[in-house]
Design a protein around this motif. Structure first.
Motif, PDB file in Angstrom:
ATOM      1  N   LYS A  86     -54.013 -19.039  37.279  1.00  0.00           N
ATOM      2  CA  LYS A  86     -52.702 -19.606  37.568  1.00  0.00           C
ATOM      3  C   LYS A  86     -51.792 -18.554  38.209  1.00  0.00           C
ATOM      4  O   LYS A  86     -51.050 -18.846  39.146  1.00  0.00           O
ATOM      5  CB  LYS A  86     -52.067 -20.148  36.284  1.00  0.00           C
ATOM      6  CG  LYS A  86     -50.770 -20.899  36.518  1.00  0.00           C
ATOM      7  CD  LYS A  86     -50.199 -21.436  35.219  1.00  0.00           C
ATOM      8  CE  LYS A  86     -51.068 -22.516  34.628  1.00  0.00           C
ATOM      9  NZ  LYS A  86     -50.422 -23.116  33.422  1.00  0.00           N
ATOM     10  N   GLU A  87     -51.886 -17.318  37.705  1.00  0.00           N
ATOM     11  CA  GLU A  87     -51.074 -16.227  38.248  1.00  0.00           C
ATOM     12  C   GLU A  87     -51.481 -15.910  39.682  1.00  0.00           C
ATOM     13  O   GLU A  87     -50.639 -15.620  40.532  1.00  0.00           O
ATOM     14  CB  GLU A  87     -51.234 -14.978  37.366  1.00  0.00           C
ATOM     15  CG  GLU A  87     -50.252 -13.867  37.678  1.00  0.00           C
ATOM     16  CD  GLU A  87     -48.820 -14.231  37.351  1.00  0.00           C
ATOM     17  OE1 GLU A  87     -47.917 -13.620  37.962  1.00  0.00           O
ATOM     18  OE2 GLU A  87     -48.598 -15.125  36.496  1.00  0.00           O
ATOM     19  N   ASN A 114     -49.123 -16.106  43.012  1.00  0.00           N
ATOM     20  CA  ASN A 114     -48.925 -14.978  43.919  1.00  0.00           C
ATOM     21  C   ASN A 114     -49.296 -15.342  45.352  1.00  0.00           C
ATOM     22  O   ASN A 114     -48.651 -14.899  46.300  1.00  0.00           O
ATOM     23  CB  ASN A 114     -49.755 -13.775  43.464  1.00  0.00           C
ATOM     24  CG  ASN A 114     -49.217 -13.159  42.179  1.00  0.00           C
ATOM     25  OD1 ASN A 114     -48.051 -13.353  41.826  1.00  0.00           O
ATOM     26  ND2 ASN A 114     -50.059 -12.423  41.478  1.00  0.00           N
ATOM     27  N   THR A 115     -50.327 -16.169  45.507  1.00  0.00           N
ATOM     28  CA  THR A 115     -50.737 -16.621  46.847  1.00  0.00           C
ATOM     29  C   THR A 115     -49.642 -17.466  47.476  1.00  0.00           C
ATOM     30  O   THR A 115     -49.304 -17.302  48.658  1.00  0.00           O
ATOM     31  CB  THR A 115     -52.049 -17.422  46.773  1.00  0.00           C
ATOM     32  OG1 THR A 115     -53.081 -16.600  46.233  1.00  0.00           O
ATOM     33  CG2 THR A 115     -52.470 -17.902  48.166  1.00  0.00           C
ATOM     34  N   LEU A 116     -49.087 -18.383  46.684  1.00  0.00           N
ATOM     35  CA  LEU A 116     -48.003 -19.231  47.189  1.00  0.00           C
ATOM     36  C   LEU A 116     -46.759 -18.397  47.519  1.00  0.00           C
ATOM     37  O   LEU A 116     -46.093 -18.632  48.529  1.00  0.00           O
ATOM     38  CB  LEU A 116     -47.664 -20.314  46.163  1.00  0.00           C
ATOM     39  CG  LEU A 116     -48.723 -21.404  45.957  1.00  0.00           C
ATOM     40  CD1 LEU A 116     -48.323 -22.327  44.809  1.00  0.00           C
ATOM     41  CD2 LEU A 116     -48.930 -22.213  47.240  1.00  0.00           C
ATOM     42  N   PHE A 160     -47.145 -10.571  48.431  1.00  0.00           N
ATOM     43  CA  PHE A 160     -45.801 -10.546  47.868  1.00  0.00           C
ATOM     44  C   PHE A 160     -45.863 -11.132  46.469  1.00  0.00           C
ATOM     45  O   PHE A 160     -46.307 -12.261  46.267  1.00  0.00           O
ATOM     46  CB  PHE A 160     -44.800 -11.327  48.717  1.00  0.00           C
ATOM     47  CG  PHE A 160     -43.424 -11.299  48.125  1.00  0.00           C
ATOM     48  CD1 PHE A 160     -42.633 -10.175  48.254  1.00  0.00           C
ATOM     49  CD2 PHE A 160     -42.944 -12.377  47.386  1.00  0.00           C
ATOM     50  CE1 PHE A 160     -41.380 -10.110  47.665  1.00  0.00           C
ATOM     51  CE2 PHE A 160     -41.694 -12.328  46.796  1.00  0.00           C
ATOM     52  CZ  PHE A 160     -40.911 -11.199  46.943  1.00  0.00           C
ATOM     53  N   ILE A 161     -45.418 -10.351  45.514  1.00  0.00           N
ATOM     54  CA  ILE A 161     -45.423 -10.752  44.114  1.00  0.00           C
ATOM     55  C   ILE A 161     -43.977 -10.935  43.666  1.00  0.00           C
ATOM     56  O   ILE A 161     -43.171 -10.006  43.784  1.00  0.00           O
ATOM     57  CB  ILE A 161     -46.123  -9.697  43.238  1.00  0.00           C
ATOM     58  CG1 ILE A 161     -47.574  -9.539  43.703  1.00  0.00           C
ATOM     59  CG2 ILE A 161     -46.058 -10.070  41.761  1.00  0.00           C
ATOM     60  CD1 ILE A 161     -48.271  -8.315  43.156  1.00  0.00           C
ATOM     61  N   HIS A 162     -43.649 -12.111  43.197  1.00  0.00           N
ATOM     62  CA  HIS A 162     -42.271 -12.387  42.812  1.00  0.00           C
ATOM     63  C   HIS A 162     -41.871 -11.504  41.640  1.00  0.00           C
ATOM     64  O   HIS A 162     -42.472 -11.552  40.574  1.00  0.00           O
ATOM     65  CB  HIS A 162     -42.107 -13.864  42.444  1.00  0.00           C
ATOM     66  CG  HIS A 162     -40.690 -14.328  42.482  1.00  0.00           C
ATOM     67  ND1 HIS A 162     -39.835 -14.177  41.419  1.00  0.00           N
ATOM     68  CD2 HIS A 162     -39.961 -14.911  43.465  1.00  0.00           C
ATOM     69  CE1 HIS A 162     -38.657 -14.660  41.743  1.00  0.00           C
ATOM     70  NE2 HIS A 162     -38.698 -15.112  42.969  1.00  0.00           N
ATOM     71  N   HIS A 163     -40.865 -10.687  41.861  1.00  0.00           N
ATOM     72  CA  HIS A 163     -40.425  -9.740  40.839  1.00  0.00           C
ATOM     73  C   HIS A 163     -38.948  -9.436  41.063  1.00  0.00           C
ATOM     74  O   HIS A 163     -38.486  -9.437  42.208  1.00  0.00           O
ATOM     75  CB  HIS A 163     -41.241  -8.447  40.939  1.00  0.00           C
ATOM     76  CG  HIS A 163     -41.121  -7.550  39.742  1.00  0.00           C
ATOM     77  ND1 HIS A 163     -40.046  -6.704  39.548  1.00  0.00           N
ATOM     78  CD2 HIS A 163     -41.950  -7.374  38.670  1.00  0.00           C
ATOM     79  CE1 HIS A 163     -40.215  -6.045  38.414  1.00  0.00           C
ATOM     80  NE2 HIS A 163     -41.350  -6.430  37.859  1.00  0.00           N
ATOM     81  N   ARG A 164     -38.221  -9.179  40.006  1.00  0.00           N
ATOM     82  CA  ARG A 164     -36.815  -8.822  40.176  1.00  0.00           C
ATOM     83  C   ARG A 164     -36.708  -7.506  40.935  1.00  0.00           C
ATOM     84  O   ARG A 164     -37.580  -6.637  40.829  1.00  0.00           O
ATOM     85  CB  ARG A 164     -36.110  -8.716  38.823  1.00  0.00           C
ATOM     86  CG  ARG A 164     -36.554  -7.595  37.925  1.00  0.00           C
ATOM     87  CD  ARG A 164     -35.965  -7.787  36.525  1.00  0.00           C
ATOM     88  NE  ARG A 164     -36.378  -6.757  35.593  1.00  0.00           N
ATOM     89  CZ  ARG A 164     -35.635  -5.695  35.287  1.00  0.00           C
ATOM     90  NH1 ARG A 164     -34.440  -5.538  35.830  1.00  0.00           N
ATOM     91  NH2 ARG A 164     -36.074  -4.798  34.426  1.00  0.00           N
ATOM     92  N   LEU A 165     -35.631  -7.370  41.689  1.00  0.00           N
ATOM     93  CA  LEU A 165     -35.437  -6.204  42.548  1.00  0.00           C
ATOM     94  C   LEU A 165     -34.122  -5.510  42.197  1.00  0.00           C
ATOM     95  O   LEU A 165     -33.187  -6.150  41.702  1.00  0.00           O
ATOM     96  CB  LEU A 165     -35.434  -6.627  44.022  1.00  0.00           C
ATOM     97  CG  LEU A 165     -36.684  -7.363  44.506  1.00  0.00           C
ATOM     98  CD1 LEU A 165     -36.479  -7.889  45.916  1.00  0.00           C
ATOM     99  CD2 LEU A 165     -37.910  -6.454  44.453  1.00  0.00           C
TER     100      LEU A 165
END
Length: 247
Positions: A2-3, A7-9, A202-207
């Motif tokens: 699922k992860e 990450n692909t999306l 691109f991995i969704h992460h806070r910046l």
């Protein structure tokens, strides 16, 4: 699994929106870049564009100034460099009208590279003459009341992010010789969100972007460059380490 799908999306959406925003933005800068007095409008347009881009990618960005920035003051900003995402975030976060010092290969990017080369300063680090010319051009920019953003590592060179590589002296020589304050900048999470790879996912992460208190260079000489390099390195690396422990 699922992860991985997530990450692909995220990666697909990131590059898709980057392309759309780029195609929408680039025509006007290609016109404005031909006159130096119009460059301020490219700067403002780019900040607006990056702000939209961050929103449509649902990227939480925290900008922390540990001092009250003076828009009339010229600074030399020295950020750590672990990701291509660094340039985007700095375009949005730096309040001063500034120029980048970046590697000459950026100028080969279609259209955007042309605008970058005309607005900013490019360096071929394999050539001594190029590095000398960069310092002289940076001094001219400072005299014209433009702040300068220089990655003191000289590029994305670390093999063990977020640990940094030893700093080069260019940014510190510029700050000392022109008597301009240095502002250390820490970006602790970009290496997670967009690792340094040939086609980075691109991995969704806070910046987060942290602007540390300026370090005055008035009264310093080139003999103080090693001291200044070490001081800025320690400020940034300490902040990175603190954020690492908090993950």
């Amino acid at each position: 699994m699922k992860e991985q799908v997530k990450n692909t999306l995220s990666t697909f959406w990131f590059y898709f929106t980057l392309l759309i925003c780029f195609l929408f933005l680039i025509p006007l800068p290609l016109i404005l870049v031909h006159r130096a007095k119009w460059h301020i409008y490219i700067y403002r347009l780019t900040k607006f564009w990056v702000g939209i881009f961050l929103k449509i990618n649902f990227l939480p960005l925290e900008i922390e100034y540990r001092f009250k920035p003076n828009r009339k003051q010229v600074y030399v900003f020295t950020p750590n460099h672990t990701s291509y995402l660094d340039i985007l975030l700095l375009m949005f976060a730096v309040k001063q009208f500034f120029i980048f010092v970046g590697k000459s290969s950026i100028s080969k990017v279609p259209m955007a590279g042309y605008v970058y080369k005309k607005m900013h300063i490019t360096v071929d680090r394999s050539k001594v003459r190029s590095k000398y010319n960069v310092l002289e051009k940076s001094k001219i920019a400072v005299k014209r009341r433009r702040s300068v953003v220089i990655f003191p590592e000289g590029g994305i060179l670390t093999q063990a992010p977020p640990a940094m590589t030893p700093f080069k002296e260019g940014a510190f020589r510029l700050a000392i010789e022109e008597r301009v304050p240095i502002v250390p900048v820490t970006m602790p999470y970009n290496w997670i969100a967009m690792p340094d790879k040939s086609f980075p996912p691109f991995i969704h992460h806070r910046l987060k972007v942290i602007f540390h208190e300026p370090i005055e260079t008035e009264g310093l000489t080139v003999e103080h460059i090693p001291y200044l390099k070490q001081k800025v390195f320690e400020i940034i690396q300490k902040e990175i380490n603190q954020h690492q422990r908090a993950l």
